[in-house]
Design a protein around this motif. Structure first.
Motif, short mmCIF file in Angstrom:
data_model
loop_
_atom_site.label_atom_id
_atom_site.label_comp_id
_atom_site.label_asym_id
_atom_site.label_seq_id
_atom_site.Cartn_x
_atom_site.Cartn_y
_atom_site.Cartn_z
N GLU A 80 0.82 -1.21 0.00
CA GLU A 80 0.00 0.00 0.00
C GLU A 80 0.85 1.26 0.00
OE1 GLU A 80 -2.44 0.37 3.48
OE2 GLU A 80 -0.74 0.79 4.77
N LEU A 81 0.26 2.32 -0.51
CA LEU A 81 0.81 3.66 -0.44
C LEU A 81 -0.35 4.55 0.00
CD1 LEU A 81 2.99 5.47 -3.07
CD2 LEU A 81 1.17 6.63 -1.89
N THR A 82 -0.14 5.31 1.07
CA THR A 82 -1.21 6.18 1.57
C THR A 82 -0.79 7.64 1.44
OG1 THR A 82 -0.37 6.09 3.85
CG2 THR A 82 -2.03 4.45 3.22
N TYR A 83 -1.80 8.49 1.31
CA TYR A 83 -1.56 9.92 1.21
C TYR A 83 -2.68 10.71 1.87
CZ TYR A 83 -4.92 9.97 -2.68
OH TYR A 83 -6.05 9.84 -3.45
N ARG A 84 -2.36 11.97 2.19
CA ARG A 84 -3.35 12.91 2.72
C ARG A 84 -3.52 14.05 1.73
NH1 ARG A 84 -1.32 15.70 7.06
NH2 ARG A 84 0.75 15.02 6.46
N VAL A 85 -4.72 14.59 1.67
CA VAL A 85 -5.00 15.76 0.83
C VAL A 85 -4.74 16.99 1.68
CG1 VAL A 85 -6.74 16.99 -0.51
CG2 VAL A 85 -6.72 14.47 -0.50
N LEU A 86 -3.78 17.82 1.25
CA LEU A 86 -3.44 19.03 1.99
C LEU A 86 -4.17 20.25 1.44
CD1 LEU A 86 0.42 18.47 2.27
CD2 LEU A 86 -1.36 17.87 3.94
N ALA A 87 -4.45 20.24 0.16
CA ALA A 87 -5.16 21.31 -0.55
C ALA A 87 -5.71 20.70 -1.83
CB ALA A 87 -4.19 22.46 -0.86
#
Length: 97
Positions: free
Chosen positions: A28-35
């Motif tokens: 898996e690769l996870t990310y957050r939306v910052l903008a």
């Protein structure tokens, strides 16, 4: 490289996840939306059974392709994503400091 794997993408307004299933193992690769135009690639994990298969690279390639298509930039907080960014200068347009 990502053609060798089936990559699933799940996302909502705050975060997202790319994953590859190979039998009982899952990368898996996870990310957050910052903008709206910026995401933070936070974590890449490949279980021992999948290491050396190219799964992690395929996840990053998909992340980069999707970010480029969506007009987003990536802030690499994950050390693996950062290492891939350094190896691929043609991705410079997609990465943010």
């Amino acid at each position: 490289m990502s053609e060798a794997f089936t990559i699933r993408h799940q996302a909502d307004d705050a975060r997202g996840r790319y994953s590859i299933d190979l039998g009982p193992a899952q990368a898996e690769l996870t990310y957050r939306v910052l903008a709206p135009d910026l995401i933070s690639a936070d974590h890449t994990f490949v279980p021992p059974a999948m290491r050396g298969t190219g799964a992690a690279a395929a996840l990053v390639e998909r992340l980069v392709a999707d970010a480029r298509a969506d007009g987003r930039r990536i802030r690499p907080r994950c050390s693996y994503v950062e290492a891939m960014r350094r190896r691929r200068p043609e991705w410079a347009d997609v990465f943010a400091p």
